[in-house]
Write an enzyme that holds these catalytic residues in place. Structure first.
Site, mmCIF file in Angstrom:
data_model
loop_
_atom_site.group_PDB
_atom_site.id
_atom_site.type_symbol
_atom_site.label_atom_id
_atom_site.label_comp_id
_atom_site.label_asym_id
_atom_site.label_seq_id
_atom_site.Cartn_x
_atom_site.Cartn_y
_atom_site.Cartn_z
ATOM 1 N NE ARG A 1 -2.505 0.697 3.521
ATOM 2 C CZ ARG A 1 -3.157 1.224 4.741
ATOM 3 N NH1 ARG A 1 -4.771 1.240 4.426
ATOM 4 N NH2 ARG A 1 -2.876 1.872 5.615
ATOM 5 C CB THR B 1 -2.025 7.433 -3.084
ATOM 6 O OG1 THR B 1 -1.455 5.913 -3.294
ATOM 7 C CG2 THR B 1 -1.354 8.423 -3.811
ATOM 8 C CG ASP C 1 2.201 -2.346 9.319
ATOM 9 O OD1 ASP C 1 2.377 -3.569 8.886
ATOM 10 O OD2 ASP C 1 2.443 -1.479 8.223
ATOM 11 C CG ASP D 1 5.710 -2.658 10.268
ATOM 12 O OD1 ASP D 1 6.118 -3.123 9.164
ATOM 13 O OD2 ASP D 1 5.600 -1.387 10.371
#
Ligand code: PRP
Length: 211
Positions: free
Chosen positions: A103, A107, A202, A205
């Site tokens: 991703r 944006t 995340d 992560d």
């Protein structure tokens, strides 16, 4: 699109530990693996099967086996890799295709950096796995890749989803194919930078460390 939200106290418990910012990577990875096994039970409810004969020590009887062609599991890299072992444990005859999507943090659009899918997915049941369904951009891209290769039966397995992402996937898929999404939890919302809230941070992560 059909949405199934898992409803089970063990799933609630494991998701709560995943959310905890103090849960270390080894435990996080183990819980993701356990959760996908539980979600796979629901996700494979309509897996294609055929009748077969089986010889027991006493007699011959009619049984059930996974039909050909074998289903295909598609983890969306990176975070989806954390769900692959759990899915293949439940569906050991499945083949595996890979999609690398990242991703763009500005944006929020999904950028493809790897694609190892069979050219022809006609007649194949596809199981896409990715822990997070945020804006839905990554899942929509993955669904488009498999639909354009002829798949008509797609099940997505996610841990957490945002309502906005579910709406986006529903709109993008329309009535073009049988698409189901099985999730452990639908969270409250996306924040201003596209993270699921309350979420778990995340997933990539937390599984594999910060790139
Ligand atoms: C995360 C997650 C999904 C995607 C969800 O991956 O694993 O693939 O974002 O967001 P979306 O619904 O808005 O598309 P990320 O791009 O962070 O890559 P990673 O798995 O390598 O960490």
């Amino acid at each position: 699109m059909r949405l199934h939200v898992a409803d089970h106290p063990l799933i609630d418990h494991k998701v709560t530990v995943l959310r905890d910012k103090n849960t270390p990577s080894p435990i996080f990875r183990q819980l993701v693996d356990e959760l996908v096994t539980l979600l796979a039970y629901e996700a494979t409810r309509h897996v294609r099967v055929e009748q077969c004969e089986v010889e027991t020590p006493l007699t011959t009887t009619t049984g059930t086996r996974i039909a050909d062609p074998a289903p295909i599991i598609v983890p969306i890299l990176r975070a989806g890799l954390g769900m692959l072992d759990g899915m293949t444990r439940v569906l050991p005859s499945a083949e595996v295709g890979f999609l690398g999507l990242k991703r763009d943090e500005e944006t929020l659009e999904a950028i493809t950096y790897a694609n190892r899918l069979p050219e022809d997915l006609t007649g194949r049941q596809v199981f896409i796995v990715d822990p997070m369904l945020a804006t839905g951009g990554s899942l929509i891209a993955a669904i488009e890749y498999v639909l354009e290769r002829g798949a008509t039966d797609v099940t997505c397995v996610c841990l957490l989803a945002a309502p906005e992402g579910i709406d986006n996937v529903t709109d993008a898929v329309g009535d073009r194919a049988e698409v189901s999404v099985v999730v452990a939890r639908v969270d409250d919302r996306l924040n201003e930078v596209g993270f699921i809230v309350p979420g778990l941070g995340d997933a990539g992560d937390r599984l594999y460390g910060v790139v």
